[in-house]
Write a protein that holds these residues in place. Structure first.
Motif, PDB file in Angstrom:
ATOM      1  N   ARG A   1       0.981  -0.835   0.069  1.00  0.00           N
ATOM      2  CA  ARG A   1      -0.015   0.200   0.413  1.00  0.00           C
ATOM      3  C   ARG A   1       0.732   1.391   0.106  1.00  0.00           C
ATOM      4  NH1 ARG A   1      -2.655   1.111   4.405  1.00  0.00           N
ATOM      5  NH2 ARG A   1      -1.713   0.433   5.915  1.00  0.00           N
ATOM      6  N   PHE A   2       2.381   1.319   0.702  1.00  0.00           N
ATOM      7  CA  PHE A   2       3.012   1.979   1.019  1.00  0.00           C
ATOM      8  C   PHE A   2       4.128   2.313  -0.111  1.00  0.00           C
ATOM      9  CE2 PHE A   2       2.091   4.230   5.419  1.00  0.00           C
ATOM     10  CZ  PHE A   2       0.453   3.693   4.831  1.00  0.00           C
ATOM     11  N   THR A   3       4.488   3.612  -0.525  1.00  0.00           N
ATOM     12  CA  THR A   3       5.430   3.398  -1.168  1.00  0.00           C
ATOM     13  C   THR A   3       6.620   4.320  -0.975  1.00  0.00           C
ATOM     14  OG1 THR A   3       5.094   1.975  -3.350  1.00  0.00           O
ATOM     15  CG2 THR A   3       6.828   3.149  -4.221  1.00  0.00           C
ATOM     16  N   ILE A   4       7.979   3.653  -0.241  1.00  0.00           N
ATOM     17  CA  ILE A   4       9.198   4.739  -0.040  1.00  0.00           C
ATOM     18  C   ILE A   4       9.835   4.877  -1.748  1.00  0.00           C
ATOM     19  CG2 ILE A   4      10.681   3.149   0.703  1.00  0.00           C
ATOM     20  CD1 ILE A   4      11.420   5.378   3.173  1.00  0.00           C
ATOM     21  N   SER A   5      10.221   6.502  -1.768  1.00  0.00           N
ATOM     22  CA  SER A   5      11.304   6.910  -2.678  1.00  0.00           C
ATOM     23  C   SER A   5      12.327   7.601  -2.209  1.00  0.00           C
ATOM     24  CB  SER A   5      10.378   6.686  -3.939  1.00  0.00           C
ATOM     25  OG  SER A   5       9.385   8.220  -4.024  1.00  0.00           O
ATOM     26  N   ARG A   6      12.975   8.205  -2.853  1.00  0.00           N
ATOM     27  CA  ARG A   6      14.005   9.364  -2.651  1.00  0.00           C
ATOM     28  C   ARG A   6      14.307   9.880  -3.054  1.00  0.00           C
ATOM     29  NH1 ARG A   6      18.818   7.398   1.011  1.00  0.00           N
ATOM     30  NH2 ARG A   6      19.518   9.616   0.789  1.00  0.00           N
ATOM     31  N   ASP A   7      14.576  11.245  -4.018  1.00  0.00           N
ATOM     32  CA  ASP A   7      15.588  12.271  -5.213  1.00  0.00           C
ATOM     33  C   ASP A   7      16.700  12.605  -4.137  1.00  0.00           C
ATOM     34  OD1 ASP A   7      15.714  13.535  -7.645  1.00  0.00           O
ATOM     35  OD2 ASP A   7      13.763  14.573  -7.645  1.00  0.00           O
ATOM     36  N   ASN A   8      17.880  11.899  -4.242  1.00  0.00           N
ATOM     37  CA  ASN A   8      18.922  12.299  -4.340  1.00  0.00           C
ATOM     38  C   ASN A   8      19.693  14.274  -4.628  1.00  0.00           C
ATOM     39  OD1 ASN A   8      18.878  10.098  -2.266  1.00  0.00           O
ATOM     40  ND2 ASN A   8      20.680   9.630  -3.345  1.00  0.00           N
ATOM     41  N   ALA A   9      19.066  13.908  -5.915  1.00  0.00           N
ATOM     42  CA  ALA A   9      18.989  15.683  -6.384  1.00  0.00           C
ATOM     43  C   ALA A   9      18.379  16.735  -5.754  1.00  0.00           C
ATOM     44  CB  ALA A   9      19.169  16.180  -8.139  1.00  0.00           C
ATOM     45  N   LYS A  10      17.203  16.112  -5.117  1.00  0.00           N
ATOM     46  CA  LYS A  10      16.493  17.127  -4.796  1.00  0.00           C
ATOM     47  C   LYS A  10      16.408  17.297  -3.028  1.00  0.00           C
ATOM     48  CE  LYS A  10      12.673  17.498  -8.537  1.00  0.00           C
ATOM     49  NZ  LYS A  10      11.425  17.443  -8.718  1.00  0.00           N
ATOM     50  N   ASN A  11      17.219  16.375  -2.258  1.00  0.00           N
ATOM     51  CA  ASN A  11      17.472  16.312  -1.454  1.00  0.00           C
ATOM     52  C   ASN A  11      15.755  15.771  -0.158  1.00  0.00           C
ATOM     53  OD1 ASN A  11      19.666  16.678  -1.336  1.00  0.00           O
ATOM     54  ND2 ASN A  11      19.785  18.208  -0.151  1.00  0.00           N
ATOM     55  N   THR A  12      15.171  15.039  -0.623  1.00  0.00           N
ATOM     56  CA  THR A  12      14.136  14.603  -0.341  1.00  0.00           C
ATOM     57  C   THR A  12      13.652  13.104  -0.805  1.00  0.00           C
ATOM     58  OG1 THR A  12      13.321  16.659  -1.239  1.00  0.00           O
ATOM     59  CG2 THR A  12      11.301  15.538  -1.294  1.00  0.00           C
ATOM     60  N   LEU A  13      13.413  13.217   0.871  1.00  0.00           N
ATOM     61  CA  LEU A  13      12.704  11.489   0.910  1.00  0.00           C
ATOM     62  C   LEU A  13      10.857  11.545   0.328  1.00  0.00           C
ATOM     63  CD1 LEU A  13      12.880   8.837   2.099  1.00  0.00           C
ATOM     64  CD2 LEU A  13      12.222   9.744   4.228  1.00  0.00           C
TER      65      LEU A  13
END
Length: 124
Positions: free
Chosen positions: A67-79
């Motif tokens: 149901r949940f998905t974790i992801s990150r965008d290291n270029a945007k410093n965002t989780l």
């Protein structure tokens, strides 16, 4: 040191979706394993999901798997935490946390840095 700020919480209906974000500042974001935790009133803080430094590996609590998905965008410093098919029992304050590591850990005591939390409420 890293500073973490969560956003995206709010009110959702049962079966609905929310997307949480956690913006990091300070040291290099991709040095950190990141985790999402939650805490409902009267309960201990519990692990929700974690992701390794470059996103190569993710781990989920059984209660949110599928149901949940974790992801990150290291270029945007965002989780991120995409939460779908929300249930009333998902209601809690959600926190992001950081640990300078190559592995994901479920124990909250392992993590060194925490955000202030964002409230998620799910109406039935």
């Amino acid at each position: 040191q890293v500073q973490l700020v969560e956003s995206g919480g709010g009110l959702a209906q049962t079966g609905g979706s929310l997307r949480l974000s956690c913006v990091a500042s300070g040291r290099t974001f991709d040095s950190y394993t990141m985790g999402w935790f939650r805490q409902a009133p009267g309960t201990e803080r519990e692990f929700v999901a974690g992701i390794t430094r470059i996103g190569g590996s993710t781990v989920y609590a059984d209660s949110v798997k599928g149901r949940f998905t974790i992801s990150r965008d290291n270029a945007k410093n965002t989780l991120y935490l995409q939460m779908n098919s929300l249930k009333p029992e998902d209601a809690a304050v959600y926190y992001c946390a950081a640990k300078e590591s190559m592995s994901v850990f479920r124990a909250p005591t392992i993590y060194d840095y925490w955000g202030q939390g964002t409230q998620v409420t799910v109406s039935s």
